[in-house]
Write an enzyme that holds these catalytic residues in place. Structure first.
Site, PDB file in Angstrom:
ATOM      1  N   ASP A  71       0.822  -1.206   0.000  1.00 27.53           N
ATOM      2  CA  ASP A  71       0.000   0.000   0.000  1.00 27.53           C
ATOM      3  C   ASP A  71       0.857   1.257   0.000  1.00 27.53           C
ATOM      4  O   ASP A  71       2.039   1.237   0.366  1.00 27.53           O
ATOM      5  CB  ASP A  71      -0.943   0.006   1.201  1.00 27.53           C
ATOM      6  CG  ASP A  71      -0.197   0.003   2.531  1.00 27.53           C
ATOM      7  OD1 ASP A  71       0.633  -0.900   2.733  1.00 27.53           O
ATOM      8  OD2 ASP A  71      -0.429   0.902   3.370  1.00 27.53           O
ATOM      9  N   GLU A 133      -0.120  -1.115   5.702  1.00 24.11           N
ATOM     10  CA  GLU A 133       0.928  -0.741   6.656  1.00 24.11           C
ATOM     11  C   GLU A 133       0.813   0.729   7.002  1.00 24.11           C
ATOM     12  O   GLU A 133       1.074   1.136   8.153  1.00 24.11           O
ATOM     13  CB  GLU A 133       2.304  -1.052   6.057  1.00 24.11           C
ATOM     14  CG  GLU A 133       3.465  -0.848   7.026  1.00 24.11           C
ATOM     15  CD  GLU A 133       4.047   0.567   7.013  1.00 24.11           C
ATOM     16  OE1 GLU A 133       4.914   0.856   7.857  1.00 24.11           O
ATOM     17  OE2 GLU A 133       3.633   1.386   6.154  1.00 24.11           O
TER      18      GLU A 133
END
Length: 374
Positions: A71, A133
């Site tokens: 991400d 994350e």
């Protein structure tokens, strides 16, 4: 495919934190399976986000994990000089959201596949790629419980966050929470008939300021900057108009903890102050939004020595930002940070990485593969 070609494909996936990531997972899985690598895709509880775990070599022999997150933070800043999800080259600079943080590391690992698969490995190299994350390490906790079924206990984890390809042994832990206080609205001329949520929130804010002051006095650890744990109120929202008693106020609090301190515990004085508001008729909602532990790896640990040999540089003692490394260490696995790029370029318009940084990271991973053949 070259490392730049792979990075171009990865940047084209707008895998913004908190959104479905099936497309980038499928793209990475396709590259791995084309190289003959075993892949497991592990759904998270959200249903539309996935972790990916792949193994090169004998899974049930202790080896090493290359850890990265798929991400990226949003790219809504108006200062971007090009499409943030289209890789743009300017000399030796490659621009795009996630180039440094941290699709560059993932691209280097995938570009190293031909070298890693060219001959059998005596010890495996695993790839652990996670989701969300950037929302406080939300994906990794749903991967870690599966590790005993996926591989033998690893010898170490290399988390490829941007560190200038210098290994880092420590970082602070973090916890964050959202507090919503609900009172009773009314006309500002009759404060006796309402419950002002903004006024009530000042109790929690006062507790946060006091706790921040206490933390600055210690305990201290000189490897960190600053050398103490910290706490702050980061956002606050409430109220409709100056002549309306605000019935709702929301604030977000964050704590960062030196190694050996539980970051969640640092928020407790704020939570306690908030809960006491219920005695005055307010409704209180306290929600922990993220938490991950600090990392601290001994200077002469085998993993630290390995990274010093692979990079030719002594590991740095600590950094200020956080990573998934502390989660691996808490699970009983030595972890260290080492990846291409510069954290100062991350989360900013025109994020970029240098071509030579990608090549150096690919070479480091290939050198690790050579050691795993010994």
């Amino acid at each position: 495919m070259t490392v730049t070609d792979i990075l171009k494909d990865l940047i084209a996936f707008p895998s913004v934190v908190g959104t479905p990531n099936g497309a980038i997972v499928d793209g990475i899985r396709g590259i791995l399976e084309a190289a003959g690598v075993r892949v497991r895709v592990l759904p998270g509880p959200e249903g539309d986000r996935f972790n990916l775990f792949a193994t090169i070599g004998p899974a049930m022999v202790p080896g090493y994990v290359l850890s990265g997150h798929m991400d990226v933070v949003p790219a809504t800043e108006p200062e971007w000089t090009g499409d943030p999800f289209r890789l743009r080259t300017d000399g030796n600079r490659l621009y795009g959201r996630g180039t440094s943080d941290m699709k560059g590391f993932i691209a280097a690992a995938l570009a190293a596949l031909p070298a890693l698969t060219a001959a059998p490995l005596a010890r495996p190299i695993h790839l652990a790629f996670t989701y969300d994350e950037e929302a406080g390490c939300q994906g990794a906790p749903h991967l870690l419980p599966h590790l005993p079924d996926l591989c033998a206990p690893p010898l170490g984890v290399i988390v490829g966050e941007p560190s200038g390809l210098r290994a880092v042994r420590a970082h602070k832990g973090k916890a964050s929470a959202r507090l919503t206080v609900r009172g009773r609205s009314g006309h500002s001329s009759r404060p006796d008939q309402g419950l002002n949520a903004i006024h009530a929130m000042t109790d929690a804010l006062t507790a946060a300021v006091a706790q921040a002051g206490r933390l600055s006095e210690g305990p201290l650890d000189s490897v960190f900057e600053p050398p103490y744990s910290s706490l702050q109120a980061g956002t606050i929202q409430g109220g409709l108009a100056v002549n309306v008693i605000p019935d709702t106020c929301t604030a977000e609090f964050e704590a960062r903890a030196i190694a050996g301190v539980d970051p969640v515990s640092l928020l407790e004085p704020v939570r306690e102050a908030a809960l006491r508001l219920e005695e005055r008729g307010f409704a209180v909602d306290w929600t922990q939004t993220s938490a991950y532990p600090a990392l601290f790896l001994a200077a002469r640990s085998p993993l630290a020595r390995l990274l010093e040999e692979l990079t030719g540089r002594e590991p740095q003692a600590a950094v200020s930002y956080g990573t998934e490394a502390g989660l691996y260490q808490t699970a009983g696995i030595d972890a260290i940070i080492c990846g291409p790029g510069d954290i100062a370029r991350a989360h900013r318009p025109d994020e970029h990485i240098l071509v030579e940084e990608l090549h150096a990271c690919q070479s480091m991973i290939e050198a690790l593969g050579q050691r795993c053949r010994l």
